[in-house]
Design a protein around this motif. Structure first.
Motif, mmCIF file in Angstrom:
data_model
loop_
_atom_site.group_PDB
_atom_site.id
_atom_site.type_symbol
_atom_site.label_atom_id
_atom_site.label_comp_id
_atom_site.label_asym_id
_atom_site.label_seq_id
_atom_site.Cartn_x
_atom_site.Cartn_y
_atom_site.Cartn_z
ATOM 1 N N ARG A 61 31.556 30.830 41.089
ATOM 2 C CA ARG A 61 32.763 30.395 41.792
ATOM 3 C C ARG A 61 33.990 30.316 40.888
ATOM 4 O O ARG A 61 35.111 30.114 41.375
ATOM 5 C CB ARG A 61 32.528 29.035 42.452
ATOM 6 N N GLN A 62 33.798 30.463 39.563
ATOM 7 C CA GLN A 62 34.923 30.395 38.630
ATOM 8 C C GLN A 62 35.153 31.735 37.913
ATOM 9 O O GLN A 62 36.108 31.868 37.149
ATOM 10 C CB GLN A 62 34.663 29.291 37.586
ATOM 11 N N ARG A 63 34.326 32.715 38.168
ATOM 12 C CA ARG A 63 34.385 33.948 37.378
ATOM 13 C C ARG A 63 35.622 34.787 37.659
ATOM 14 O O ARG A 63 36.081 35.520 36.793
ATOM 15 C CB ARG A 63 33.115 34.788 37.611
ATOM 16 N N GLY A 64 36.159 34.711 38.863
ATOM 17 C CA GLY A 64 37.379 35.456 39.143
ATOM 18 C C GLY A 64 38.536 34.970 38.294
ATOM 19 O O GLY A 64 39.282 35.765 37.719
ATOM 20 N N VAL A 65 38.688 33.652 38.205
ATOM 21 C CA VAL A 65 39.778 33.080 37.407
ATOM 22 C C VAL A 65 39.581 33.382 35.928
ATOM 23 O O VAL A 65 40.517 33.810 35.239
ATOM 24 C CB VAL A 65 39.868 31.556 37.639
ATOM 25 N N VAL A 66 38.358 33.158 35.421
ATOM 26 C CA VAL A 66 38.100 33.425 34.006
ATOM 27 C C VAL A 66 38.299 34.897 33.694
ATOM 28 O O VAL A 66 38.920 35.255 32.686
ATOM 29 C CB VAL A 66 36.677 32.967 33.619
ATOM 30 N N SER A 67 37.800 35.781 34.559
ATOM 31 C CA SER A 67 37.999 37.209 34.351
ATOM 32 C C SER A 67 39.473 37.576 34.428
ATOM 33 O O SER A 67 39.919 38.508 33.761
ATOM 34 C CB SER A 67 37.202 38.009 35.390
ATOM 35 N N GLY A 68 40.220 36.828 35.232
ATOM 36 C CA GLY A 68 41.656 37.064 35.296
ATOM 37 C C GLY A 68 42.345 36.764 33.978
ATOM 38 O O GLY A 68 43.168 37.542 33.493
ATOM 39 N N TRP A 69 42.009 35.619 33.374
ATOM 40 C CA TRP A 69 42.606 35.271 32.085
ATOM 41 C C TRP A 69 42.173 36.249 30.992
ATOM 42 O O TRP A 69 42.983 36.646 30.147
ATOM 43 C CB TRP A 69 42.235 33.842 31.691
ATOM 44 N N VAL A 70 40.904 36.648 31.024
ATOM 45 C CA VAL A 70 40.435 37.633 30.045
ATOM 46 C C VAL A 70 41.120 38.976 30.278
ATOM 47 O O VAL A 70 41.533 39.655 29.333
ATOM 48 C CB VAL A 70 38.902 37.777 30.129
ATOM 49 N N GLY A 71 41.261 39.376 31.547
ATOM 50 C CA GLY A 71 41.959 40.623 31.852
ATOM 51 C C GLY A 71 43.410 40.584 31.432
ATOM 52 O O GLY A 71 43.980 41.604 31.015
ATOM 53 N N SER A 121 40.644 41.576 36.970
ATOM 54 C CA SER A 121 39.964 40.306 37.188
ATOM 55 C C SER A 121 38.842 40.420 38.196
ATOM 56 O O SER A 121 37.720 39.948 37.961
ATOM 57 C CB SER A 121 40.964 39.234 37.638
ATOM 58 N N VAL A 122 39.097 41.070 39.319
ATOM 59 C CA VAL A 122 38.135 41.043 40.419
ATOM 60 C C VAL A 122 36.939 41.954 40.135
ATOM 61 O O VAL A 122 35.797 41.587 40.404
ATOM 62 C CB VAL A 122 38.822 41.422 41.744
ATOM 63 N N ASP A 123 37.165 43.138 39.599
ATOM 64 C CA ASP A 123 36.041 44.037 39.350
ATOM 65 C C ASP A 123 35.102 43.457 38.299
ATOM 66 O O ASP A 123 33.870 43.584 38.408
ATOM 67 C CB ASP A 123 36.540 45.410 38.907
ATOM 68 N N GLN A 124 35.648 42.816 37.267
ATOM 69 C CA GLN A 124 34.779 42.222 36.250
ATOM 70 C C GLN A 124 33.946 41.092 36.837
ATOM 71 O O GLN A 124 32.759 40.956 36.528
ATOM 72 C CB GLN A 124 35.612 41.711 35.075
ATOM 73 N N ALA A 125 34.560 40.270 37.691
ATOM 74 C CA ALA A 125 33.800 39.204 38.348
ATOM 75 C C ALA A 125 32.712 39.790 39.243
ATOM 76 O O ALA A 125 31.580 39.286 39.283
ATOM 77 C CB ALA A 125 34.746 38.319 39.161
ATOM 78 N N LEU A 126 33.033 40.869 39.944
ATOM 79 C CA LEU A 126 32.047 41.528 40.804
ATOM 80 C C LEU A 126 30.853 42.020 39.991
ATOM 81 O O LEU A 126 29.695 41.854 40.386
ATOM 82 C CB LEU A 126 32.718 42.683 41.553
ATOM 83 N N ILE A 127 31.123 42.626 38.847
ATOM 84 C CA ILE A 127 30.050 43.179 38.011
ATOM 85 C C ILE A 127 29.094 42.086 37.540
ATOM 86 O O ILE A 127 27.875 42.278 37.519
ATOM 87 C CB ILE A 127 30.650 43.955 36.829
ATOM 88 N N THR A 128 29.620 40.925 37.170
ATOM 89 C CA THR A 128 28.735 39.854 36.690
ATOM 90 C C THR A 128 27.802 39.362 37.785
ATOM 91 O O THR A 128 26.782 38.729 37.495
ATOM 92 C CB THR A 128 29.546 38.661 36.139
ATOM 93 N N GLN A 129 28.133 39.631 39.048
ATOM 94 C CA GLN A 129 27.290 39.189 40.155
ATOM 95 C C GLN A 129 26.205 40.200 40.519
ATOM 96 O O GLN A 129 25.359 39.903 41.366
ATOM 97 C CB GLN A 129 28.156 38.903 41.394
ATOM 98 N N VAL A 130 26.215 41.386 39.914
ATOM 99 C CA VAL A 130 25.189 42.383 40.233
ATOM 100 C C VAL A 130 24.340 42.725 39.010
ATOM 101 O O VAL A 130 23.635 43.734 39.008
ATOM 102 C CB VAL A 130 25.817 43.668 40.824
ATOM 103 N N LEU A 131 24.382 41.885 37.967
ATOM 104 C CA LEU A 131 23.541 42.118 36.796
ATOM 105 C C LEU A 131 22.079 41.906 37.188
ATOM 106 O O LEU A 131 21.724 40.866 37.745
ATOM 107 C CB LEU A 131 23.925 41.175 35.661
#
Length: 424
Positions: free
Chosen positions: A151-161, A351-361
């Motif tokens: 639930r927080q990966r989009g925001v974190v991936s956004g800051w990393v992106g 941000s969004v694609d990276q968050a998506l990828i972490t959910q399909v590992l």
């Protein structure tokens, strides 16, 4: 480096549930900033200028060769470093030894590059730098699924992106305005890669699972990791394909951007006394500004709605539109407008694609290795990109055809993401 305590170590393979704090996000973002400076300072300015000085008549081919071999090293280094990281059970954690070691090797590779005066020397130096930077990236990317709840990966991936976009700006600004010459440019970027990684490597928590829960590693296992078993998972394979095509479009578009400004836009003729490097910096600043408008917001919205795919699809179409603008409007004004449009789309995508990828590992125990396989989708286009772009620019219609090809493969990538079933 402080040792990891036993408390919470068993949670290293569990799906994280506690939100990470701002200080942890800041340390991760700072380390990623150094990583992207290490990539883009050479790719955008230092390598093209260095190779033009070495062999101006064959600069396009020389740049393609150097970046292709470097990307080939990245294809191998990412999964192997990730598999090693997954199997590491040191008292310092699983990821931190590889983060610190990768940063050090990347710094050494960039220092080696600074003294090269032949195409072969530049190619070998860039391969060494790529090996280190990809080991660093393997550790950094695995920290997100290790520590950040879905639930927080989009925001974190956004800051990393965001650090990717800012890293391009800072790197180009430093090597074009703050220092003069390729030697000082490489040395400065290398030092920054190392310095920005130190706070995360030494002070951020890195819980490790019990040794018995760690996957075994051997040379044979390293070779097997290159078979990419994770791609047997349908959703993971579609996510990989999406990332590969979008990054292929990015590689085709950016590899010769400096030469595009010189040879097609004729920037130096339009603005006497200014170099094409100055125009490249302006475009990057425009692109970064518009990326800032969407990168964190896009991730936050996808966290709140729980929907990732529509944002990735929309961002792909926006990025394709920017490529069409460059193809049909190859002027300085057109390039500025295209840069602005590209930033709007790429911010959401980062941000969004990276968050998506972490959910399909596929497997929690193999997060870094599987993310290393994903990183091949970032690196392999750097091998394929020059092979496609060079003949297009030279023989098959030049830059307009190149940018239309960019639009086509980017749109195809947005089609692939529709096939992912596990993520909305």
């Amino acid at each position: 480096m402080t040792a990891v305590s036993d408390t919470g170590a068993a949670a290293g393979l569990a799906e994280p549930s506690d939100r990470v704090g701002r200080s942890w996000i800041a340390l991760l973002s700072l380390a990623n900033l150094g990583l992207w400076m290490g990539y883009f300072g050479p790719l955008q300015v230092l390598l093209p200028n260095q190779l033009q000085d070495i062999d101006s008549a064959h600069k396009t081919t020389a740049l393609g060769v150097a970046t292709a071999f470097g990307a080939l090293v990245a294809v191998l280094a990412g999964p192997i470093a990730g598999a090693l990281s997954d199997a590491t059970g040191s008292r310092f954690g699983r990821r931190r030894p590889w983060i610190a070691g990768g940063a050090l090797l990347g710094c050494v590779g960039l220092a080696v590059l600074s003294g090269q005066r032949t195409v072969v020397g530049v190619t070998l130096g860039w391969c060494l730098a790529q090996a280190g930077l990809n080991a660093l990236q393997a550790g950094l990317t695995a920290l997100v699924p290790d520590r950040v709840p879905v639930r927080q990966r989009g925001v974190v991936s956004g800051w990393v992106g965001l650090t990717q976009s800012i890293g391009v700006v800072i790197a180009v600004l430093l090597v074009t305005a703050a220092v003069t010459g390729t030697i000082s440019g490489y040395l400065l970027i290398g030092a920054l890669v190392l310095l920005t990684t130190v706070p995360l490597a030494f002070w951020a928590p890195d819980p490790a699972p019990p040794r018995a829960a760690l996957p075994a590693f051997s040379l044979r296992a390293a070779v097997r990791s290159l078979r990419f078993e994770a791609l047997r998972d349908r959703d993971f394979a579609w996510a990989w394909g999406t990332r590969f095509l979008v990054q292929l479009g990015n590689a085709l578009a950016t590899l010769y951007l400096l030469y595009f400004l010189r040879d097609k836009v004729h920037y130096e003729r339009l603005f006497p006394g200014h170099k094409a490097d100055d125009g490249l910096l302006i475009l990057i600043l425009i692109y970064t500004f518009t990326t800032l408008l969407t990168v964190v917001v896009g991730g936050a919205v996808s966290d709140r709605t729980g929907r990732r795919k529509p944002a990735v699809i929309l961002s792909g179409y926006v990025m394709a539109a920017a490529a069409v603008l460059l193809a049909l409007w190859p002027t300085w004004t057109g390039a500025q407008v295209a840069a602005a449009v590209l930033g709007l789309g790429f911010g959401v995508y980062l941000s969004v694609d990276q968050a998506l990828i972490t959910q399909v590992l596929p497997e929690a125990a193999d997060r870094a290795k599987d993310l290393g396989v994903i990183n091949i989708a970032n690196s392999a286009p750097q091998v394929l990109g020059p092979a496609l772009a060079a003949p297009i620019v030279t023989y098959l219609g030049g830059y307009p055809v190149l940018f239309l090809a960019v639009a086509a493969v980017t749109i195809l990538g947005t089609v692939f993401v529709r096939n992912i079933k596990a993520v909305a």
